[in-house]
Design a protein around this motif. Sequence first.
Motif, PDB file in Angstrom:
ATOM      1  N   MET A   1       0.822  -1.208   0.000  1.00  0.00           N
ATOM      2  CA  MET A   1       0.000   0.000   0.000  1.00  0.00           C
ATOM      3  C   MET A   1       0.855   1.256   0.000  1.00  0.00           C
ATOM      4  O   MET A   1       0.481   2.270  -0.593  1.00  0.00           O
ATOM      5  CB  MET A   1      -0.932  -0.002   1.214  1.00  0.00           C
ATOM      6  N   GLU A   2       2.001   1.213   0.620  1.00  0.00           N
ATOM      7  CA  GLU A   2       2.880   2.380   0.594  1.00  0.00           C
ATOM      8  C   GLU A   2       3.449   2.609  -0.795  1.00  0.00           C
ATOM      9  O   GLU A   2       3.606   3.742  -1.246  1.00  0.00           O
ATOM     10  CB  GLU A   2       4.022   2.202   1.611  1.00  0.00           C
ATOM     11  N   SER A   3       3.761   1.533  -1.490  1.00  0.00           N
ATOM     12  CA  SER A   3       4.357   1.702  -2.826  1.00  0.00           C
ATOM     13  C   SER A   3       3.341   2.256  -3.824  1.00  0.00           C
ATOM     14  O   SER A   3       3.695   3.065  -4.686  1.00  0.00           O
ATOM     15  CB  SER A   3       4.910   0.364  -3.322  1.00  0.00           C
ATOM     16  N   ILE A   4       2.060   1.868  -3.706  1.00  0.00           N
ATOM     17  CA  ILE A   4       1.078   2.328  -4.693  1.00  0.00           C
ATOM     18  C   ILE A   4       0.246   3.504  -4.196  1.00  0.00           C
ATOM     19  O   ILE A   4      -0.488   4.117  -4.979  1.00  0.00           O
ATOM     20  CB  ILE A   4       0.122   1.176  -5.091  1.00  0.00           C
ATOM     21  N   GLY A   5       0.367   3.844  -2.885  1.00  0.00           N
ATOM     22  CA  GLY A   5      -0.464   4.920  -2.357  1.00  0.00           C
ATOM     23  C   GLY A   5       0.298   6.030  -1.681  1.00  0.00           C
ATOM     24  O   GLY A   5      -0.311   7.022  -1.279  1.00  0.00           O
ATOM     25  N   ASN A   6       1.612   5.910  -1.558  1.00  0.00           N
ATOM     26  CA  ASN A   6       2.414   6.940  -0.903  1.00  0.00           C
ATOM     27  C   ASN A   6       3.333   7.593  -1.920  1.00  0.00           C
ATOM     28  O   ASN A   6       3.770   6.963  -2.897  1.00  0.00           O
ATOM     29  CB  ASN A   6       3.254   6.346   0.237  1.00  0.00           C
ATOM     30  N   ALA A   7       3.658   8.847  -1.630  1.00  0.00           N
ATOM     31  CA  ALA A   7       4.526   9.606  -2.528  1.00  0.00           C
ATOM     32  C   ALA A   7       5.275  10.641  -1.715  1.00  0.00           C
ATOM     33  O   ALA A   7       4.923  10.952  -0.568  1.00  0.00           O
ATOM     34  CB  ALA A   7       3.713  10.269  -3.639  1.00  0.00           C
ATOM     35  N   LYS A   8       6.321  11.177  -2.339  1.00  0.00           N
ATOM     36  CA  LYS A   8       7.089  12.251  -1.706  1.00  0.00           C
ATOM     37  C   LYS A   8       6.407  13.582  -1.969  1.00  0.00           C
ATOM     38  O   LYS A   8       6.072  13.918  -3.106  1.00  0.00           O
ATOM     39  CB  LYS A   8       8.513  12.284  -2.255  1.00  0.00           C
ATOM     40  N   THR A   9       6.218  14.370  -0.881  1.00  0.00           N
ATOM     41  CA  THR A   9       5.698  15.727  -0.998  1.00  0.00           C
ATOM     42  C   THR A   9       6.715  16.681  -0.393  1.00  0.00           C
ATOM     43  O   THR A   9       7.756  16.264   0.120  1.00  0.00           O
ATOM     44  CB  THR A   9       4.350  15.852  -0.271  1.00  0.00           C
TER      45      THR A   9
ATOM     46  N   ALA B   1      -5.156   7.774 -17.879  1.00  0.00           N
ATOM     47  CA  ALA B   1      -4.082   7.275 -17.014  1.00  0.00           C
ATOM     48  C   ALA B   1      -4.543   7.240 -15.559  1.00  0.00           C
ATOM     49  O   ALA B   1      -4.309   6.257 -14.842  1.00  0.00           O
ATOM     50  CB  ALA B   1      -2.841   8.147 -17.165  1.00  0.00           C
ATOM     51  N   LYS B   2      -5.206   8.295 -15.126  1.00  0.00           N
ATOM     52  CA  LYS B   2      -5.703   8.323 -13.743  1.00  0.00           C
ATOM     53  C   LYS B   2      -6.722   7.224 -13.515  1.00  0.00           C
ATOM     54  O   LYS B   2      -6.731   6.578 -12.466  1.00  0.00           O
ATOM     55  CB  LYS B   2      -6.316   9.691 -13.433  1.00  0.00           C
ATOM     56  N   HIS B   3      -7.599   7.035 -14.501  1.00  0.00           N
ATOM     57  CA  HIS B   3      -8.640   6.028 -14.355  1.00  0.00           C
ATOM     58  C   HIS B   3      -8.045   4.623 -14.276  1.00  0.00           C
ATOM     59  O   HIS B   3      -8.454   3.803 -13.441  1.00  0.00           O
ATOM     60  CB  HIS B   3      -9.601   6.139 -15.541  1.00  0.00           C
ATOM     61  N   ILE B   4      -7.067   4.356 -15.131  1.00  0.00           N
ATOM     62  CA  ILE B   4      -6.415   3.034 -15.094  1.00  0.00           C
ATOM     63  C   ILE B   4      -5.744   2.820 -13.741  1.00  0.00           C
ATOM     64  O   ILE B   4      -5.853   1.752 -13.127  1.00  0.00           O
ATOM     65  CB  ILE B   4      -5.398   2.902 -16.238  1.00  0.00           C
ATOM     66  N   TYR B   5      -5.036   3.851 -13.256  1.00  0.00           N
ATOM     67  CA  TYR B   5      -4.317   3.700 -11.980  1.00  0.00           C
ATOM     68  C   TYR B   5      -5.303   3.495 -10.829  1.00  0.00           C
ATOM     69  O   TYR B   5      -5.066   2.674  -9.929  1.00  0.00           O
ATOM     70  CB  TYR B   5      -3.444   4.925 -11.716  1.00  0.00           C
ATOM     71  N   ALA B   6      -6.418   4.248 -10.861  1.00  0.00           N
ATOM     72  CA  ALA B   6      -7.404   4.097  -9.795  1.00  0.00           C
ATOM     73  C   ALA B   6      -8.000   2.695  -9.795  1.00  0.00           C
ATOM     74  O   ALA B   6      -8.198   2.083  -8.736  1.00  0.00           O
ATOM     75  CB  ALA B   6      -8.503   5.145  -9.956  1.00  0.00           C
ATOM     76  N   LYS B   7      -8.324   2.171 -11.024  1.00  0.00           N
ATOM     77  CA  LYS B   7      -8.858   0.817 -11.110  1.00  0.00           C
ATOM     78  C   LYS B   7      -7.838  -0.211 -10.613  1.00  0.00           C
ATOM     79  O   LYS B   7      -8.170  -1.172  -9.916  1.00  0.00           O
ATOM     80  CB  LYS B   7      -9.255   0.515 -12.551  1.00  0.00           C
ATOM     81  N   LEU B   8      -6.563  -0.015 -11.005  1.00  0.00           N
ATOM     82  CA  LEU B   8      -5.517  -0.932 -10.548  1.00  0.00           C
ATOM     83  C   LEU B   8      -5.354  -0.863  -9.027  1.00  0.00           C
ATOM     84  O   LEU B   8      -5.187  -1.889  -8.354  1.00  0.00           O
ATOM     85  CB  LEU B   8      -4.190  -0.593 -11.236  1.00  0.00           C
ATOM     86  N   PHE B   9      -5.415   0.345  -8.477  1.00  0.00           N
ATOM     87  CA  PHE B   9      -5.317   0.523  -7.027  1.00  0.00           C
ATOM     88  C   PHE B   9      -6.438  -0.241  -6.314  1.00  0.00           C
ATOM     89  O   PHE B   9      -6.196  -0.981  -5.358  1.00  0.00           O
ATOM     90  CB  PHE B   9      -5.373   2.019  -6.698  1.00  0.00           C
ATOM     91  N   ASN B  10      -7.672  -0.094  -6.811  1.00  0.00           N
ATOM     92  CA  ASN B  10      -8.802  -0.792  -6.195  1.00  0.00           C
ATOM     93  C   ASN B  10      -8.676  -2.298  -6.356  1.00  0.00           C
ATOM     94  O   ASN B  10      -9.033  -3.077  -5.456  1.00  0.00           O
ATOM     95  CB  ASN B  10     -10.114  -0.306  -6.823  1.00  0.00           C
ATOM     96  N   TRP B  11      -8.155  -2.726  -7.530  1.00  0.00           N
ATOM     97  CA  TRP B  11      -7.966  -4.168  -7.762  1.00  0.00           C
ATOM     98  C   TRP B  11      -6.965  -4.743  -6.752  1.00  0.00           C
ATOM     99  O   TRP B  11      -7.179  -5.808  -6.176  1.00  0.00           O
ATOM    100  CB  TRP B  11      -7.479  -4.365  -9.196  1.00  0.00           C
ATOM    101  N   ILE B  12      -5.868  -4.017  -6.527  1.00  0.00           N
ATOM    102  CA  ILE B  12      -4.853  -4.501  -5.581  1.00  0.00           C
ATOM    103  C   ILE B  12      -5.424  -4.535  -4.170  1.00  0.00           C
ATOM    104  O   ILE B  12      -5.202  -5.497  -3.417  1.00  0.00           O
ATOM    105  CB  ILE B  12      -3.591  -3.609  -5.651  1.00  0.00           C
TER     106      ILE B  12
END
Length: 1828
Positions: free
Chosen positions: A203-211, A404-415
Amino acid sequence: MAASELYTKFARVWIPDPEEVWKSAELLKDYKPGDKVLLLHLEEGKDLEYHLDPKTKELPHLRNPDILVGENDLTALSYLHEPAVLHNLRVRFIDSKLIYTYCGIVLVAINPYEQLPIYGEDIINAYSGQNMGDMDPHIFAVAEEAYKQMARDERNQSIIVSGESGAGKTVSAKYAMRYFATVSGSASEANVEEKVLASNPIMESIGNAKTTRNDNSSRFGKYIEIGFDKRYRIIGANMRTYLLEKSRVVFQAEEERNYHIFYQLCASAKLPEFKMLRLGNANNFHYTKQGGSPVIEGVDDAKEMAHTRQACTLLGISESYQMGIFRILAGILHLGNVGFTSRDSDSCTIPPKHEPLSIFCDLMGVDYEEMCHWLCHRKLATAAETYIKPISKLQATNARDALAKHIYAKLFNWIVDHVNQALHSAVKQHSFIGVLDIYGFETFEINSFEQFCINYANEKLQQQFNMHVFKLEQEEYMKEQIPWTLIDFYDNQPCINLIESKLGILDLLDEECKMPKGTDDTWAQKLYNTHLNKCALFEKPRLSNKAFIIQHFADKVEYQCEGFLEKNKDTVFEEQIKVLKSSKFKMLPELFQDDEKAISPTSATSSGRTPLTRMPSKATKGRPGQTAKEHKKTVGHQFRNSLHLLMETLNATTPHYVRCIKPNDFKFPFTFDEKRAVQQLRACGVLETIRISAAGFPSRWTYQEFFSRYRVLMKQKDVLSDRKQTCKNVLEKLILDKDKYQFGKTKIFFRAGQVAYLEKLRADKLRAACIRIQKTIRGWLLRKKYLRMRTAAITVQRYVRGYQARCYAKFLRRTQAATVLQKYWRMFIVRRRYKVKRAATVALQSYLRGYLARNRYHKILREHKAVIIQKWVRGWLARTYYKRSMHAIIYLQCCFRRMMAKRELKKLKIEARSVERYKKLHIGMENKIMQLQRKVDEQNKDYKCLMEKLTNLEGIYNSETEKLRNDLERLQLSEEEAKIATGRVLSLQEEIAKLRKDLEQTRSDKKSIEERADRYKQETEQLVSNLKEENTLLKQEKEALNHRIVEQAKEMTETMEKKLVEETKQLELDLNDERLRYQNLLNEFSRLEERYDDLKEEMTLMVNVPKPGHKRTDSTHSSNESEYTFSSEIADTEDIPLRTEEPSEKKVPLDMSLFLKLQKRVTELEQEKQVMQDELDRKEEQVLRSKAKEEERPQIRGAELEYESLKRQELESENKKLKNELNELRKALSEKSAPEVTAPGAPAYCVLMEQLTSVSEELDVRKEEVLILRSQLVSQKEAIQPKDDKNTMTDSTILLEDVQKMKDKGEIAQAYIGLKETNRLLESQLQSQKRNHENEAEALRGEIQSLKEENNRQQQLLAQNLQLPPEARIEASLQHEITRLTNENLDLMEQLEKQDKTVRKLKKQLKVFAKKIGELEVGQMENISPGQIIDEPIRPVNIPRKEKDFQGMLEYKKEDEQKLVKNLILELKPRGVAVNLIPGLPAYILFMCVRHADYLNDDQKVRSLLTSTINSIKKVLKKRGDDFETVSFWLSNTCRFLHCLKQYSGEEGFMKHNTSRQNEHCLTNFDLAEYRQVLSDLAIQIYQQLVRVLENILQPMIVSGMLEHETIQGVSGVKPTGLRKRTSSIADEGTYTLDSILRQLNSFHSVMCQHGMDPELIKQVVKQMFYIVGAITLNNLLLRKDMCSWSKGMQIRYNVSQLEEWLRDKNLMNSGAKETLEPLIQAAQLLQVKKKTDDDAEAICSMCNALTTAQIVKVLNLYTPVNEFEERVSVSFIRTIQMRLRDRKDSPQLLMDAKHIFPVTFPFNPSSLALETIQIPASLGLGFISRV
């Protein structure tokens, strides 16, 4: 109380400050009502006039006393306000390095931006099972509280973690989940807790980022429900996510990054499996390079990628699905690089064969042309028709980003969905704990839709938080029956209504999104029209028509309307989605399936899945078109629904709050920015909690705590037996305003500031008491000083007066002495003057007289010398004349005589020439001779006459001559005297002159010599000084060199010693580590055995469904069927080692020690085989040689054999005859069946006995003959054996002579042989008598020595008793008498046993004939058929009962083995055995049974007994493993059994301490070394179980007894506490004290001693117990700030001294137990020593060598004064300690490992108990075994 009482001079207050928010100041004068200005003195040294607000006239906030600063709970502060909270957090964070603080029910966590060692497993173990208020604040304490409440209240729990980005929310949530995973464990073998933790990296790799604020910022919210079963073990988890920040996929601000997974992929692009993704550097992709910061310092993306993949694998996501995920992510990166070119303003195109797009299509498995077309076009559908419209470049770019956002969101929910499936369990969930990691309140320069949703969620959470806090306050008041008054608190429901109600902001936004031509501007206008000037919380910015302002609970936030509609719609072209759905890549269409679940990578079906939430969502009705409508739901609508569901879940649980605070915006470690902290405290609701608490009664004390703290304010008459009434009476006197406090059932409630007022009164009272004590002590000291000075003055006066008197007496004596001296001196002067004058006069006279005499003498001398000269001159002249005359005369005579001689010569020459002359001469010569002869005679006569005359004349002449000579001598003497005198005078004068010359010469020489001497002396001195300097330098160099050599030698010695010590320690550590590792493996093995057994039982229960009724099973049923049973099935050959069966059906790895022992045994057997082979060869050679010698003398050998055969035939015939007679007797007896015939006294019986007697006598005679024959045969064999000729000549000659004589004279040979036997018999008797005599003498010597020792001991006891007081003397005498009687009793018992042995021996000798008959009967029975045996009647007369000499063995039947094990192990009660029987009796009995099986050479019986024993002990320990007495009993017996196997193994190393009788009892047939290893392993497991048992018993007592209980009453007082009440240190009925610990230790020790445990093993157990006590105490001390004080250090040291005293009483000081308490002792000393100067720091560093640097710093940071008179440890001092300890190499671990178990050893301890003397009591129920 009035303000004037608090705002007095020197009172400290807080005033606002623009930079530091709040600044501390001190009042310079008292405040009086009506004053408008306060004179303040700031801490930086400035004075300030503080003007009060004329309207409110509010006084500045008062500052809490220093004793309350740094408290664990903010609600413990007396003054609850913003500056107090801020200051307390700052002091804890900066000075004490503590990041956690309680604020009522909230845990405030400040991000340290530094890795701290406070999250290890040791910390988790320390917090496990503890009350939340008993330990320092920690995320683990919150987690433990949630876990405990879930188990206690049967209610679901939630932990709500909130805060800004970068505040540490994710880390806090992660540590909470880690705590649950570690503490609870999993209910299955699937390791669910590891999977729960493994979800974090994914979850950190697909949901966390540097700010810009955080390097690992969570860009989504998540709520994880961790499910537990009925035993509260983790069975699964479920995750919900909220509002993923999709815009970050396509856009990143400056210095920010996209999601971590993209950079991890780029960093791993060179891996072989990733080459197909055609990735490269992150700067090559548009979606990852916009922030310009692709690398995070200190983070390796490649390693993180490996961790992510590992976590995926652990969660069951297969490699193919992982590669599918990576393909989709890589496709998104390539999609971002797709570029568009404009054809005109309304259309665009993609370059042909565009590489990024082609890669995207290849990865996604879609058609290139189709995707290229729909990226540049869109389909419009109207009511009439559908047509395709090109889009502009900007629209195409936005559509690409939306895709791109839609694909990533779907992939995030799938994971997320697949992670949930992996964490799902089929077991029914009993309860859960939810962990909510959600974004905190956010406000930026530009706030958009994301910030609006985040702040909306925080409004909902804050409302829930306020209601919960309010509810808890209300419950507390109602519980204590305090009148409830409504507390005003901020209700943010209006703000929530503004957002989510009908025609609220979200409703208007959704409505505008449905409009075909809706824009952000039109939506803004609708907002203004609907809410502006109608809602106080909604405002419009002055300079903008595209923004609005909402007044949130934390702050006002301005939102920009631009982008709200687009983000809320979240639209993507349907044609692009269709293209993706038609992909050949199977995984991609799964992402867009809305109606059906995606296929699980873990092959788990969704049909059996049950939701983990307690609030199930409502099922939707299936109707056509629902999917399309659901698809058109806006983001805001979805977020509102999920937020409502979350709130329902939270309201159904018990919440626990964690508020994360970001201390600064620059990520500096331990840097506190007050402005940012205050903003976050206001935003997260901490200050609101404080305000609600302060509005009521924030300070709460139990009556006992209040009494203990403020006992000093009470008078003796105020103290009543009823504590509650006492407190009421005192408070009514101290605080007059009754509204300031309330009395509850168990607590006293105070309003804000009252505790500070009471503390002030207490401090004043203590200060007054201190002043009085100081006054009294100072007066006493000064009086003592005055008395000392007065005594000293009197003493000085006495000595001075005495001195003066002595001086006066001395003066008088000196005056008298001076007078005497003057008299004698004057006399001496006059006399000396007289003597000088007289001497001068005499000298003058002497010189004058001498002068005159010398003149007269000189005159006489001159005259005399003139006469002499004249005389000598005249004589010389006469002599000269005479000599000249004589010379002339003699010369003339000579001349004349010469001339005459010449003439005569000439004449004689002429005569000689003639012959005649010669003849004449010859004749004349004869005559002449004759004449001459006559003449001679005549002359002789004359001569005689003349001689006579001459003699006479000589006599006369001599007399005259003598007379003349005397005269002459007299004259000569006088002349000589005169000459001598003259010569002496001359010589004296010459000598004087010479002496004068010599004197002058001497003087000149002396002068020159002195000059030379001076020069030489100077030169010598200079040379000597130079030499001395050189010598000094050389000596210094020599000393330096010697010192250096000594130092080097010392250093080398020390280095070598250190190296040796270090190597020794290292070897010991390695050995201990190896032992510990081995014992840990055994522990793990036993745990797995138990686990396997439990699973097997569960399977048995599941398979065997119980039927109605109860079926009883045999209690003696064997336990050999268990899978963990030790099996010792050994093959027929001895080479096959023992094997053990394990649950896994795998072979156990071969033990190296066992392998080496077997190898050694094989080598010994080979050596024995070789020795036997050599012996056999030697025997064969001897036989060959003997055969050769037999051939040389066949006659002798033939005679011997003939004689032997005759004797043997005779004996055989006699034996047959006896057998026949015996058979006849038996037959006669068998024919007569009447009992009277065979009864004693009957005639037949007498005849029989007579015959039996005669037969016995005959047998004895024959036996003697047989013995003689055997001895003769032996002697013959010895004679036959080949020996040296000289050594064997005599014996062989005698033997030959005897044999030759035997042919003729057999009687002589027989007599000779009898004589030899007699001699041997006499010699043997003599030797035996000698040995007996020596043994008796040795025994007598031993008795004498023992009597001497006893006498000495009695004398010592008598001397000791005389020194004791009367009571102790009586007690000692009684004890001594008891000991003496016990020893005598033992001696009598030994004598009785010896007499019993003697009686048994005599009885055996008396009944030897019966035994012989029995042997003969056995011989006869061998020839009788079984049928005859059955038919013969049993004759009891022939089987008399015999008393045996026992051999220390026990016999039992094979079928009784289970009964033996049951009675001796399974059903044995340790207490009865320990009290009534000898220690270790079961072990002795088992070993004696093993001995008998070994005696019978029955390997099956040995194996079966040992296996059953081991399994039964394991079974007992499993059944009653929590009973210390049982575990101790079987540990003692297992060790004793092991020692018996060693002691009687036959190995020399174990037989040193055995008696000869014990050596006879050694095992003869079997080597049980392998079973010894198994028993040793079993003993290790039992020891570890014993340690766990005593740890479980001691652990509840340790903290209470060692830390909390006040052993020394009144030393420490109770400090004010907050909402999180700690365990009271006042000893109630249920609390443990130090005496409880000591009683428990005594119980443990007495039980182990009663069970006969080895002393060394007891020492190891005691050492382990003390280590547990020290480790748990120190760990709690390090985690409890309230325990780190000077008074608590004194309590700890006193408690430790009591433990040491216990060790001394038990004689266990050498067990090493005291050393295990050294860290605790040093920690207590550290609390008490001075902590100010550098010398103190040096002393601390040298003293605390058993503590690690982290522990020392932690104690110093936690040091808290209990009273105002103590001082805190300064930060600079702590830094000095850290600098001094920076070179120390020790473990960074903070806590001691309380679970550590020292490696146990079992030193060999042989038993002196004789096995044959052991009696088996009937109470054991072992009547079926018999002694052998």
